[in-house]
Scaffold this motif. Structure first.
Motif, PDB file in Angstrom:
ATOM      1  N   THR A  33       0.740  -1.019   0.070  1.00 24.51           N
ATOM      2  CA  THR A  33       0.050   0.091   0.164  1.00 24.51           C
ATOM      3  C   THR A  33       1.022   1.383  -0.044  1.00 24.51           C
ATOM      4  O   THR A  33       1.947   1.175   0.854  1.00 24.51           O
ATOM      5  N   TYR A  34       0.613   2.194  -0.728  1.00 24.02           N
ATOM      6  CA  TYR A  34       1.246   3.273  -1.014  1.00 24.02           C
ATOM      7  C   TYR A  34       0.478   4.746  -0.781  1.00 24.02           C
ATOM      8  O   TYR A  34      -0.403   4.892  -1.411  1.00 24.02           O
ATOM      9  N   THR A  35       0.874   5.453   0.229  1.00 23.23           N
ATOM     10  CA  THR A  35       0.030   6.594   0.566  1.00 23.23           C
ATOM     11  C   THR A  35       1.036   7.896   0.432  1.00 23.23           C
ATOM     12  O   THR A  35       2.028   7.678  -0.200  1.00 23.23           O
ATOM     13  N   LYS A  36       0.279   9.058   0.163  1.00 22.88           N
ATOM     14  CA  LYS A  36       0.959  10.450  -0.055  1.00 22.88           C
ATOM     15  C   LYS A  36       2.229  10.584   0.864  1.00 22.88           C
ATOM     16  O   LYS A  36       3.207  11.011   0.584  1.00 22.88           O
ATOM     17  N   GLN A  37       2.071  10.144   2.014  1.00 25.79           N
ATOM     18  CA  GLN A  37       3.017  10.290   3.057  1.00 25.79           C
ATOM     19  C   GLN A  37       4.337   9.331   2.700  1.00 25.79           C
ATOM     20  O   GLN A  37       5.314   9.880   2.836  1.00 25.79           O
ATOM     21  N   ASP A  38       4.021   8.402   2.013  1.00 31.17           N
ATOM     22  CA  ASP A  38       5.002   7.505   1.788  1.00 31.17           C
ATOM     23  C   ASP A  38       5.953   8.126   0.415  1.00 31.17           C
ATOM     24  O   ASP A  38       7.188   8.156   0.684  1.00 31.17           O
ATOM     25  N   ALA A  39       5.210   8.873  -0.492  1.00 28.20           N
ATOM     26  CA  ALA A  39       5.573   9.258  -1.466  1.00 28.20           C
ATOM     27  C   ALA A  39       6.630  10.685  -1.026  1.00 28.20           C
ATOM     28  O   ALA A  39       7.670  10.903  -1.621  1.00 28.20           O
ATOM     29  N   ASP A  40       6.074  11.406  -0.130  1.00 19.73           N
ATOM     30  CA  ASP A  40       6.625  12.387   0.282  1.00 19.73           C
ATOM     31  C   ASP A  40       7.886  12.180   1.245  1.00 19.73           C
ATOM     32  O   ASP A  40       8.916  13.094   1.094  1.00 19.73           O
ATOM     33  N   THR A  41       7.909  11.147   1.924  1.00 14.98           N
ATOM     34  CA  THR A  41       8.988  10.864   2.723  1.00 14.98           C
ATOM     35  C   THR A  41      10.068   9.931   2.129  1.00 14.98           C
ATOM     36  O   THR A  41      11.107   9.518   2.857  1.00 14.98           O
ATOM     37  N   SER A  42       9.616   9.312   0.988  1.00 11.60           N
ATOM     38  CA  SER A  42      10.803   8.268   0.374  1.00 11.60           C
ATOM     39  C   SER A  42      12.187   8.815   0.296  1.00 11.60           C
ATOM     40  O   SER A  42      12.206  10.068  -0.518  1.00 11.60           O
ATOM     41  N   THR A  43      13.057   8.240   0.330  1.00 12.26           N
ATOM     42  CA  THR A  43      14.463   8.659  -0.033  1.00 12.26           C
ATOM     43  C   THR A  43      15.428   7.538  -0.446  1.00 12.26           C
ATOM     44  O   THR A  43      14.977   6.633  -0.210  1.00 12.26           O
ATOM     45  N   PRO A  44      16.335   8.046  -1.397  1.00  9.31           N
ATOM     46  CA  PRO A  44      16.677   9.325  -1.581  1.00  9.31           C
ATOM     47  C   PRO A  44      15.606  10.251  -2.516  1.00  9.31           C
ATOM     48  O   PRO A  44      15.680  11.452  -2.617  1.00  9.31           O
ATOM     49  N   SER A  45      14.517   9.589  -2.972  1.00  9.57           N
ATOM     50  CA  SER A  45      13.718  10.267  -4.164  1.00  9.57           C
ATOM     51  C   SER A  45      12.557  10.178  -3.787  1.00  9.57           C
ATOM     52  O   SER A  45      11.975   8.998  -3.342  1.00  9.57           O
ATOM     53  N   LYS A  46      11.641  11.095  -3.951  1.00  7.61           N
ATOM     54  CA  LYS A  46      10.294  10.990  -3.571  1.00  7.61           C
ATOM     55  C   LYS A  46       9.479  10.264  -4.656  1.00  7.61           C
ATOM     56  O   LYS A  46       9.848  10.032  -5.915  1.00  7.61           O
ATOM     57  N   SER A  47       8.164   9.802  -4.303  1.00  3.11           N
ATOM     58  CA  SER A  47       7.353   9.106  -4.974  1.00  3.11           C
ATOM     59  C   SER A  47       8.030   7.869  -5.379  1.00  3.11           C
ATOM     60  O   SER A  47       7.315   6.902  -6.397  1.00  3.11           O
ATOM     61  N   HIS A  48       9.003   7.168  -4.910  1.00  4.95           N
ATOM     62  CA  HIS A  48       9.520   6.062  -5.174  1.00  4.95           C
ATOM     63  C   HIS A  48       9.198   4.958  -3.986  1.00  4.95           C
ATOM     64  O   HIS A  48       9.401   5.104  -2.739  1.00  4.95           O
ATOM     65  N   TYR A  49       9.227   3.609  -4.648  1.00 11.85           N
ATOM     66  CA  TYR A  49       8.961   2.455  -3.717  1.00 11.85           C
ATOM     67  C   TYR A  49      10.265   1.678  -4.044  1.00 11.85           C
ATOM     68  O   TYR A  49      10.557   1.356  -5.298  1.00 11.85           O
ATOM     69  N   TYR A  50      10.967   1.389  -3.056  1.00  9.95           N
ATOM     70  CA  TYR A  50      12.124   0.680  -3.397  1.00  9.95           C
ATOM     71  C   TYR A  50      12.061  -0.880  -3.112  1.00  9.95           C
ATOM     72  O   TYR A  50      11.719  -1.239  -1.974  1.00  9.95           O
ATOM     73  N   VAL A  51      12.332  -1.572  -3.880  1.00 13.42           N
ATOM     74  CA  VAL A  51      12.341  -3.122  -4.005  1.00 13.42           C
ATOM     75  C   VAL A  51      13.991  -3.143  -3.985  1.00 13.42           C
ATOM     76  O   VAL A  51      14.874  -3.104  -4.717  1.00 13.42           O
ATOM     77  N   THR A  52      14.454  -3.638  -2.593  1.00 13.31           N
ATOM     78  CA  THR A  52      15.698  -3.937  -2.357  1.00 13.31           C
ATOM     79  C   THR A  52      16.184  -5.186  -2.866  1.00 13.31           C
ATOM     80  O   THR A  52      15.459  -6.334  -3.162  1.00 13.31           O
TER      81      THR A  52
END
Length: 193
Positions: A33-52
């Protein structure tokens, strides 16, 4: 002679099974699940979901060119949109390969199809035709995947920047990428494993 023929009959299915197993692999299969807060606080880039790296599939090769050529194959992209805000705002996820070693801009990206509502969307993409694929040194493999939620305006259409961001968040998706070797055909049975 009879023993040799019997041995060949017994080994032939194993060879075919081995060839099937090496002709495709699940790069990743992840639900989130991806929220606006997730997008705003993802680092190093915004709107990113990282698959490690530890979230990638267990059969991801170090070298994508040999002994099996995935670099010149295809990728089967499947997105299951489980929850999306009402309004049918065109949305897509950009899917970026982040290599262990790159050149040029250092990474390359493909994308899901645009979608307007909940459902399952699938497509095949040539590995040689997506954006900046030549910036990846495929012999060195990849270390992660970056997934970016966007609108339909192109490369810079990050959803978190929109004044009407509520049309994109929150969203729940399951994204699966299956890498298929050159000259091989995607076998959907891998999705049920």
């Amino acid at each position: 002679m009879k023993k040799t023929i019997l041995l060949l009959i017994l080994l032939l299915p194993l060879c075919c099974f081995s060839q099937y197993k090496s002709s495709q692999f699940v790069l990743f299969d992840i639900m989130f699940t991806y929220t606006k807060q997730d997008a705003d606080t993802s680092t190093p880039s915004k709107s990113h979901y990282y698959v490690t790296h530890d979230q990638l599939g267990p059969n991801v090769p170090k070298d994508w060119t040999s002994p099996v050529d995935y670099q010149n194959g295809t990728v089967h992209i499947r997105i299951e949109v489980l929850d999306k805000p009402l309004g049918k705002e065109p949305t897509q996820w950009t899917l970026c390969y982040i290599p262990n070693k790159g050149q040029g801009n250092g990474y390359g990206c493909t994308a899901t199809d645009l979608f307007l509502e909940e459902g399952i969307y699938e497509k095949e993409v040539s590995m040689t035709e997506f954006w900046e694929n030549e910036s990846i040194i495929w012999e060195e493999g990849i270390k992660q995947m970056d997934l970016i939620i966007k609108d339909d305006s192109g490369g810079q259409g990050h959803a978190h920047k929109r004044s009407d961001h509520e049309k994109f968040f929150p969203t729940k998706v399951r994204i699966t990428m299956v890498q298929v070797a050159k000259d091989a055909t995607f076998d959907p049975s891998i999705l049920s494993q």
